[in-house]
Design a protein around this motif. Structure first.
Motif, PDB file in Angstrom:
ATOM      1  N   GLU A 183       0.825  -1.260   0.061  1.00 16.62           N
ATOM      2  CA  GLU A 183      -0.023   0.119   0.065  1.00 16.62           C
ATOM      3  C   GLU A 183       0.711   1.274   0.032  1.00 16.62           C
ATOM      4  O   GLU A 183       0.758   2.233  -0.578  1.00 16.62           O
ATOM      5  CB  GLU A 183      -0.723   0.061   1.098  1.00 16.62           C
ATOM      6  N   TYR A 184       1.879   1.179   0.754  1.00 13.16           N
ATOM      7  CA  TYR A 184       2.854   2.064   0.832  1.00 13.16           C
ATOM      8  C   TYR A 184       3.526   2.542  -0.511  1.00 13.16           C
ATOM      9  O   TYR A 184       3.572   3.706  -1.010  1.00 13.16           O
ATOM     10  CB  TYR A 184       4.046   1.893   1.940  1.00 13.16           C
ATOM     11  N   ILE A 185       4.116   1.739  -1.028  1.00 16.40           N
ATOM     12  CA  ILE A 185       4.546   1.543  -2.514  1.00 16.40           C
ATOM     13  C   ILE A 185       3.518   2.248  -3.477  1.00 16.40           C
ATOM     14  O   ILE A 185       3.791   3.143  -4.318  1.00 16.40           O
ATOM     15  CB  ILE A 185       4.902   0.224  -2.976  1.00 16.40           C
ATOM     16  N   GLU A 186       2.311   1.807  -3.563  1.00 14.31           N
ATOM     17  CA  GLU A 186       1.176   2.488  -4.282  1.00 14.31           C
ATOM     18  C   GLU A 186       1.088   3.810  -4.072  1.00 14.31           C
ATOM     19  O   GLU A 186       0.868   4.690  -5.002  1.00 14.31           O
ATOM     20  CB  GLU A 186       0.035   1.842  -4.136  1.00 14.31           C
ATOM     21  N   LEU A 187       1.209   4.140  -2.896  1.00 17.65           N
ATOM     22  CA  LEU A 187       1.089   5.837  -2.462  1.00 17.65           C
ATOM     23  C   LEU A 187       2.249   6.531  -2.978  1.00 17.65           C
ATOM     24  O   LEU A 187       1.990   7.739  -3.387  1.00 17.65           O
ATOM     25  CB  LEU A 187       0.731   5.971  -0.855  1.00 17.65           C
ATOM     26  N   LEU A 188       3.321   6.005  -2.826  1.00 20.64           N
ATOM     27  CA  LEU A 188       4.346   6.499  -3.466  1.00 20.64           C
ATOM     28  C   LEU A 188       4.448   6.833  -4.846  1.00 20.64           C
ATOM     29  O   LEU A 188       4.715   7.881  -5.323  1.00 20.64           O
ATOM     30  CB  LEU A 188       5.951   5.937  -3.061  1.00 20.64           C
ATOM     31  N   LYS A 189       3.860   5.756  -5.573  1.00 21.23           N
ATOM     32  CA  LYS A 189       3.730   5.918  -7.064  1.00 21.23           C
ATOM     33  C   LYS A 189       2.750   7.203  -7.493  1.00 21.23           C
ATOM     34  O   LYS A 189       2.980   7.981  -8.273  1.00 21.23           O
ATOM     35  CB  LYS A 189       3.256   4.651  -7.587  1.00 21.23           C
ATOM     36  N   GLU A 190       1.732   7.195  -6.691  1.00 19.67           N
ATOM     37  CA  GLU A 190       0.454   8.052  -6.973  1.00 19.67           C
ATOM     38  C   GLU A 190       1.296   9.589  -6.409  1.00 19.67           C
ATOM     39  O   GLU A 190       1.084  10.304  -7.465  1.00 19.67           O
ATOM     40  CB  GLU A 190      -0.597   8.023  -5.918  1.00 19.67           C
ATOM     41  N   ASN A 191       2.080   9.765  -5.475  1.00 26.74           N
ATOM     42  CA  ASN A 191       2.656  10.996  -5.176  1.00 26.74           C
ATOM     43  C   ASN A 191       3.484  11.396  -6.046  1.00 26.74           C
ATOM     44  O   ASN A 191       3.657  12.502  -6.580  1.00 26.74           O
ATOM     45  CB  ASN A 191       3.022  10.737  -3.640  1.00 26.74           C
ATOM     46  N   LEU A 192       4.438  10.443  -6.853  1.00 28.04           N
ATOM     47  CA  LEU A 192       5.530  10.559  -7.677  1.00 28.04           C
ATOM     48  C   LEU A 192       4.776  11.199  -9.152  1.00 28.04           C
ATOM     49  O   LEU A 192       5.127  12.112  -9.479  1.00 28.04           O
ATOM     50  CB  LEU A 192       6.174   9.433  -7.761  1.00 28.04           C
ATOM     51  N   ILE A 193       3.738  10.582  -9.183  1.00 27.83           N
ATOM     52  CA  ILE A 193       2.811  10.928 -10.459  1.00 27.83           C
ATOM     53  C   ILE A 193       2.408  12.415 -10.266  1.00 27.83           C
ATOM     54  O   ILE A 193       2.526  13.232 -11.244  1.00 27.83           O
ATOM     55  CB  ILE A 193       1.845  10.033 -10.758  1.00 27.83           C
ATOM     56  N   SER A 194       1.799  12.578  -9.104  1.00 22.95           N
ATOM     57  CA  SER A 194       1.119  13.704  -8.883  1.00 22.95           C
ATOM     58  C   SER A 194       2.272  14.947  -8.591  1.00 22.95           C
ATOM     59  O   SER A 194       2.040  16.196  -9.320  1.00 22.95           O
ATOM     60  CB  SER A 194       0.414  13.997  -7.548  1.00 22.95           C
ATOM     61  N   LYS A 195       3.556  14.625  -8.451  1.00 25.95           N
ATOM     62  CA  LYS A 195       4.715  15.727  -8.301  1.00 25.95           C
ATOM     63  C   LYS A 195       5.629  15.756  -9.551  1.00 25.95           C
ATOM     64  O   LYS A 195       6.704  16.304  -9.774  1.00 25.95           O
ATOM     65  CB  LYS A 195       5.476  15.493  -7.253  1.00 25.95           C
ATOM     66  N   ALA A 196       5.208  14.845 -10.577  1.00 24.15           N
ATOM     67  CA  ALA A 196       6.057  14.653 -11.962  1.00 24.15           C
ATOM     68  C   ALA A 196       6.300  15.954 -12.475  1.00 24.15           C
ATOM     69  O   ALA A 196       7.434  16.358 -12.965  1.00 24.15           O
ATOM     70  CB  ALA A 196       5.403  13.597 -12.712  1.00 24.15           C
ATOM     71  N   ASN A 197       5.475  17.022 -12.598  1.00 22.32           N
ATOM     72  CA  ASN A 197       5.728  18.206 -13.212  1.00 22.32           C
ATOM     73  C   ASN A 197       6.566  19.146 -12.302  1.00 22.32           C
ATOM     74  O   ASN A 197       7.051  19.912 -12.925  1.00 22.32           O
ATOM     75  CB  ASN A 197       4.189  19.011 -13.484  1.00 22.32           C
ATOM     76  N   TYR A 198       6.574  18.851 -11.250  1.00 19.91           N
ATOM     77  CA  TYR A 198       7.582  19.905 -10.179  1.00 19.91           C
ATOM     78  C   TYR A 198       8.972  19.441  -9.928  1.00 19.91           C
ATOM     79  O   TYR A 198       9.543  20.190  -9.378  1.00 19.91           O
ATOM     80  CB  TYR A 198       6.604  19.942  -8.765  1.00 19.91           C
TER      81      TYR A 198
END
Length: 165
Positions: free
Chosen positions: A61-76
């Protein structure tokens, strides 16, 4: 024609003189399902491995959250920072995979030990029943049909339950 009749009569005579064979059948899966000791040991096994399973699920679950977080921060993020974060996630996924495989391997080993123990209990019970009941043949696999008359499954369960504390 006379030869055939004589042959049939000879076979009938030999069958009449022969002793009957006492046969029994055991449904091993049903024995295992009905053994209280198997249920107790299975529950102990589950409770032993459940905490690690929960940890692995939390890690996933933590890995999935990290992936989602990375996708949302990809532009920054810079390309280099994005790659570093991806590598960290990849390392976590590899660790998760290794830990999951190890957990599954250990669980399977313990289950196999339990099944071997139950198998030895069944074999001892079969030996007792065969000797006490004077059975000539007891089968327990690959049978197309078994009448209730020769089904010894409940007898085996009773013998095992009576012999274990």
């Amino acid at each position: 024609m006379r030869i055939i009749v004589l042959l049939v009569l000879a076979m009938l005579a030999s069958l009449a003189n022969s002793e009957s064979i006492k046969v029994g059948y055991i449904n091993v899966d049903e024995v295992i399902t009905n053994l209280s000791q198997y249920h107790i040991e299975s529950e102990l096994l589950a409770s032993e491995f459940e905490p690690r399973k929960k940890e692995l699920l939390d890690l996933l679950e933590y890995i999935e959250l990290l992936k989602e977080n990375l996708i949302s921060k990809a532009n920054y993020l810079s390309n280099e920072d994005f790659q570093k974060e991806q590598e960290k996630i990849k390392e976590l996924e590899i660790d998760f995979q290794k830990d999951s495989e190890l957990w599954q391997f250990q669980l399977n080993q313990k289950k196999q030990i339990l099944l071997n123990f139950v198998e030895s209990l069944i074999n001892k019970a079969i030996e007792i029943l065969a000797k006490d009941g004077e059975y000539d043949l007891i089968l327990y696999e690959n049978v197309a049909f078994v009448s209730d008359r020769i089904d010894l499954t409940e007898d085996i369960v009773s013998i095992i339950e009576a012999s274990t504390p």
